[in-house]
Enzyme design. Structure first.
Site, short mmCIF file in Angstrom:
data_model
loop_
_atom_site.label_atom_id
_atom_site.label_comp_id
_atom_site.label_asym_id
_atom_site.label_seq_id
_atom_site.Cartn_x
_atom_site.Cartn_y
_atom_site.Cartn_z
N CYS A 1 47.75 36.26 40.10
CA CYS A 1 46.87 37.41 39.98
C CYS A 1 47.51 38.43 39.04
CB CYS A 1 46.64 38.02 41.36
SG CYS A 1 45.61 39.51 41.33
N CYS B 1 48.34 41.75 41.31
CA CYS B 1 49.38 41.81 42.35
C CYS B 1 50.41 40.69 42.28
CB CYS B 1 48.73 41.83 43.73
SG CYS B 1 48.04 40.24 44.24
N CYS C 1 41.05 37.67 44.75
CA CYS C 1 42.41 37.47 45.24
C CYS C 1 42.45 37.93 46.69
CB CYS C 1 43.38 38.29 44.39
SG CYS C 1 45.08 38.32 45.01
N CYS D 1 44.92 41.29 47.04
CA CYS D 1 44.58 42.63 46.56
C CYS D 1 43.09 42.85 46.32
CB CYS D 1 45.36 42.96 45.29
SG CYS D 1 44.80 42.06 43.83
N CYS E 1 35.82 29.14 38.13
CA CYS E 1 35.67 29.64 36.76
C CYS E 1 36.27 31.04 36.73
CB CYS E 1 34.18 29.65 36.41
SG CYS E 1 33.81 30.04 34.72
#
Length: 136
Positions: free
Chosen positions: A53, A56, A102, A105, A125
């Protein structure tokens, strides 16, 4: 990750996210934007490693689960774990889709479609702007 383990959630203010992210990353991850197809920095990345991510740094996908979907965005058929991402119904733009975020976060990553390769048949995607990459 054991089923009893919980992911520690990260909460920041809009100002804190703006401080950490580029304008494009902020637009995609915090405002649920999308990058133009075929423009993302990680679309044609074929190196071995982990995609994490951008907001984070949580691990999300591995290179061995990435495939060429022809959609214009990096595509994966499986996340690093079921706990790494969360799926949400998305009815914007007059379509019924599944948004992927995510789990740590809440960053918007992209969308999930049931047209991927075997063995899962799923296509995550994902916007390059929502990802970072660490070579193995």
């Amino acid at each position: 990750m054991a089923e009893t383990e919980k992911i520690e959630k990260i909460h920041k203010t809009e100002a804190e996210w703006r401080e950490l992210l580029t304008p494009e990353q902020f637009h995609v991850t915090r405002e649920k934007g999308t990058e133009a197809p075929f423009t993302g920095a990680l679309l044609n990345n074929h190196e071995e490693g982990v995609y994490h991510c951008a907001a984070c740094n949580a691990p999300l996908f591995t290179s061995d689960k990435k495939f060429e979907s022809g959609s214009g965005w990096p595509s994966f058929w499986l996340p690093v774990s079921a706990e790494a991402i969360e799926a949400h119904e998305d009815n914007t733009l007059g379509m019924k889709r599944v948004e992927v975020t995510c789990a740590r976060c809440g960053a918007h990553l992209g969308h999930l479609f049931p047209d991927g390769p075997r063995p899962t048949g799923m296509r995550y995607c994902i916007n390059s702007a929502s990802l970072g990459f660490s070579k193995q």
